[in-house]
Design an enzyme around this catalytic site. Structure first.
Site, mmCIF file in Angstrom:
data_model
loop_
_atom_site.group_PDB
_atom_site.id
_atom_site.type_symbol
_atom_site.label_atom_id
_atom_site.label_comp_id
_atom_site.label_asym_id
_atom_site.label_seq_id
_atom_site.Cartn_x
_atom_site.Cartn_y
_atom_site.Cartn_z
ATOM 1 N N LYS A 184 22.086 1.728 6.970
ATOM 2 C CA LYS A 184 22.834 2.953 7.232
ATOM 3 C C LYS A 184 22.049 3.765 8.254
ATOM 4 O O LYS A 184 20.853 4.033 8.059
ATOM 5 C CB LYS A 184 22.985 3.741 5.934
ATOM 6 N N PHE A 185 22.699 4.174 9.337
ATOM 7 C CA PHE A 185 22.052 5.033 10.321
ATOM 8 C C PHE A 185 22.378 6.491 10.019
ATOM 9 O O PHE A 185 23.548 6.855 9.925
ATOM 10 C CB PHE A 185 22.541 4.676 11.728
ATOM 11 N N HIS A 221 9.280 13.495 -11.078
ATOM 12 C CA HIS A 221 10.211 12.393 -10.796
ATOM 13 C C HIS A 221 9.812 11.692 -9.501
ATOM 14 O O HIS A 221 9.149 12.276 -8.643
ATOM 15 C CB HIS A 221 11.662 12.886 -10.705
ATOM 16 N N HIS A 272 7.542 13.626 -6.750
ATOM 17 C CA HIS A 272 7.634 15.089 -6.729
ATOM 18 C C HIS A 272 7.278 15.606 -8.116
ATOM 19 O O HIS A 272 7.724 15.052 -9.116
ATOM 20 C CB HIS A 272 9.056 15.532 -6.346
ATOM 21 N N GLU A 283 25.249 13.038 11.048
ATOM 22 C CA GLU A 283 24.314 13.346 9.967
ATOM 23 C C GLU A 283 23.215 14.302 10.426
ATOM 24 O O GLU A 283 22.824 15.210 9.705
ATOM 25 C CB GLU A 283 23.687 12.051 9.432
ATOM 26 N N HIS A 318 0.828 -1.196 0.000
ATOM 27 C CA HIS A 318 0.000 0.000 0.000
ATOM 28 C C HIS A 318 0.864 1.249 0.000
ATOM 29 O O HIS A 318 2.051 1.199 0.302
ATOM 30 C CB HIS A 318 -0.929 0.017 1.226
HETATM 31 O O1 LIG Z 1 31.068 5.816 13.722
HETATM 32 P P1 LIG Z 1 30.067 4.781 14.159
HETATM 33 O O2 LIG Z 1 29.612 4.943 15.572
HETATM 34 O O3 LIG Z 1 30.518 3.376 13.859
HETATM 35 O O4 LIG Z 1 28.806 5.015 13.206
HETATM 36 C C1 LIG Z 1 27.623 5.685 13.544
HETATM 37 O O5 LIG Z 1 27.798 7.096 13.608
HETATM 38 C C2 LIG Z 1 28.193 7.734 12.397
HETATM 39 C C3 LIG Z 1 28.222 9.228 12.623
HETATM 40 O O6 LIG Z 1 26.958 9.737 13.023
HETATM 41 C C4 LIG Z 1 27.254 7.378 11.240
HETATM 42 O O7 LIG Z 1 27.814 7.849 10.031
HETATM 43 C C5 LIG Z 1 27.041 5.865 11.120
HETATM 44 O O8 LIG Z 1 26.048 5.610 10.148
HETATM 45 C C6 LIG Z 1 26.596 5.323 12.492
HETATM 46 O O9 LIG Z 1 26.413 3.926 12.412
#
Ligand SMILES: O=P(O)(O)O[C@H]1O[C@H](CO)[C@@H](O)[C@H](O)[C@H]1O
Ligand SMILES: O=P(O)(O)O[C@H]1O[C@H](CO)[C@@H](O)[C@H](O)[C@H]1O
Lengths: 352, 352
Positions: free
Chosen positions: A315-316, A300, A281, A321, A166
């Site tokens: 990826k965190f 797009h 968008h 970030e 959905h």
């Molecule tokens: O450096 P670490 O703790 O392994 O990594 C963590 O922090 C980083 C900085 O915020 C991020 O880029 C990574 O995605 C996260 O997993």
């Protein structure tokens, strides 16, 4: 030493958002002992679960009963973030405490009656019905709202609470933040170059051929030069098209094919039902439907998938970030190369 | 009908980022059947694990051995996203493919020798040592880098791969994206009002008393009017202070207390070791250390915690948020009210 995009840390510029992205290609070898995700196993999802509120015939939490739908099915979100009516705040006296009313509507669209399918495992004909329903909804909502946001959260890791295929459609009386910026940046580019930014960008990408994942007659899926998520992509028509409802019949049909090809590659990458958030968008609607001043826009879709190195390691986007700068390890070129080289047949295709 | 912040959907403006946030207070009652997180259980983490690369005496993946440190301990990140040296790309000929070199350094700081502690369970004296180490690092790195980003990712849900209490310090030759915007917005405000935006903001918040979580002699922790994350907070000195290294001895000592109070409340909220990303924002350094033109900056820390309704249900910033507009359900006022009313003693305090 010669600078190489594939080797040396650098920043890239996103001209749509006026933002820089930090790329650290040398960091892909970092070991991972952190959180692992539980991938959705579509084989464990029953085709029909009468207790799933998105299933045909199911009774939802507000007591309404879904029809026994056989293709797509649209209804109003039972817990909408935006409401059609409501009082407005008074004029703001203070720059530091600015507030305004937010009006809109939230709809849910089921893609198919079966809970164990996804757009990646549906056939192009079925995907075509979804595209037709998107266009119908755009036609219906466009006159009333300045912005109609079609988006799909797929997979538990993307906050999706229901495996049934959905998407959602949130319409609003205001231009959302991301759109406000993109509108401005595309307009500035258009005023300078007399051509839409994304049309210029696409024609350069088609020459460079370094970031293309899928190319069909009318559509291209590529990893943007300035992508943030590891396997982020942009799906874009070859012609200049303002809105979904402006697609002609060939472009629509071909879009179903392009989506199928892209989504099969995504699933094949880590042999999992690939989680992502995606959305469309396009030129604003409502009072901006009339007139000729939306030529800076190009329709797009964007796909933001979180997985980085396997079906269970994402990826965190956290500390650095959130507080400082978007950061990625795998380059856009490497991501595109990996995706484009994957087979066009779904890894589970024998089972569907 | 009278408009009420606590009831009606609205958008609020973040003057530091020039961004709008969608607030949908009526949506808190939405049921949740989606992904649940596995909270970190500090009681399961051993005080000392010789195989944990952050422990005193442990051997890290690159072969270096940590000393038997007894307070804080700082070393270079074994997998740095930024490198001190590297070639630079040539001049960009094209607006759509802009790239530039990114130079910097990445350090890790352990807060304490014990793996089962966190800043919330350390005592103010121990937190004071962390603050002193931050200041030492700022003094050391400031001359060489335009920006020094101190940040902590806490909890597996925030991508933190190691429960040992630690933070990171990434310094760079460039102003990161978030800072570039904040620098501009604060400067514009200062030029207009001849006062720092955040000093004006804080004095208004101290009058309104609607979003304060903790107030000490020299510091205030509050939920910003424009907060995005459910229990987001900002920690800010009452005096105008440009950088961490400018804090006087009283402000430093009092900061340890304010952090302790805030972090205990966070842990008490859902009786869990509260995950978050946090970091410090302050006047730029490097070539911007000299001169008198950074008065628009005010030092502050930001806490971005993901949890929404319990120790295992977080807010997902996905589809609509990524593609359109940040969105929250609980209002800033309600979040502040809940946090401020929590006890000042840690829920596990008997055990530490
Ligand atoms: O450096 P670490 O703790 O392994 O990594 C963590 O922090 C980083 C900085 O915020 C991020 O880029 C990574 O995605 C996260 O997993
Ligand atoms: O509406 P849903 O699917 O329950 O909720 C999901 O998508 C929304 C829109 O992106 C987000 O605001 C929620 O945080 C997320 O869990």
């Amino acid at each position: 030493m010669q600078f190489e995009l594939s080797k040396h840390p650098h920043r890239r510029y996103n001209p749509l958002k006026d933002e820089w992205i930090l790329v650290s290609p040398h960091r892909m070898s970092r070991p991972w002992t952190g959180q692992v995700e539980k991938p959705t196993q579509s084989s464990l999802v029953p085709r029909h679960d009468p207790n799933n509120p998105l299933s045909p015939g199911a009774v939802r939490s507000n007591g309404s009963k879904n029809p026994n739908y056989t293709s797509t099915y649209i209804f109003d979100n039972d817990f909408p973030a935006l409401l059609f009516e409501g009082p407005a705040p008074e004029e703001n006296e203070d720059d530091l405490f600015k507030v305004e009313a937010a009006r809109g509507s939230c709809k849910v669209m089921c893609f198919h009656p079966f809970s164990n399918l996804s757009l990646a495992t549906m056939d192009p004909g079925q995907i075509g019905s979804v595209i037709d329903s998107w266009i119908d909804l755009m036609r219906q909502l466009s006159p009333d709202y300045l912005w109609v946001q079609i988006f799909e959260n797929k997979g538990a890791v993307m906050g999706c609470s229901n495996p049934h295929p959905h998407c959602q459609v949130w319409s609003s009386s205001f231009l959302p933040q991301e759109i406000r910026v993109k509108d401005k940046k595309q307009r500035e580019y258009f005023e300078k170059h007399r051509k839409p930014l994304l049309c210029d960008y696409l024609s350069k990408e088609l020459e460079k051929k370094e970031r293309i994942i899928v190319e069909t007659n009318h559509w291209v899926a590529l990893v943007p030069f300035w992508a943030v998520w590891p396997f982020e992509s942009m799906l874009i028509p070859k012609q200049h098209v303002l809105r979904l409802q402006d697609l002609n019949i060939d472009q629509r049909k071909d879009l179903a094919l392009a989506m199928k090809l892209l989504l099969v590659k995504y699933d094949n990458l880590f042999e999992t039902s690939f989680p992502y958030s995606m959305g469309w968008h396009q030129a604003p609607t409502g009072s901006r439907l009339e007139g000729n001043s939306e030529e800076h826009w190009q329709l797009h879709a964007l796909y933001f998938p979180p997985l980085l190195r396997s079906s269970n390691v994402k990826k965190f986007m956290v500390g650095y970030e959130m507080l400082a700068n978007a950061q990625r390890d795998i380059t856009a070129e490497e991501a595109a190369r990996r995706l484009s080289s994957l087979p066009e047949e779904h890894y589970l295709s024998k089972k569907f």
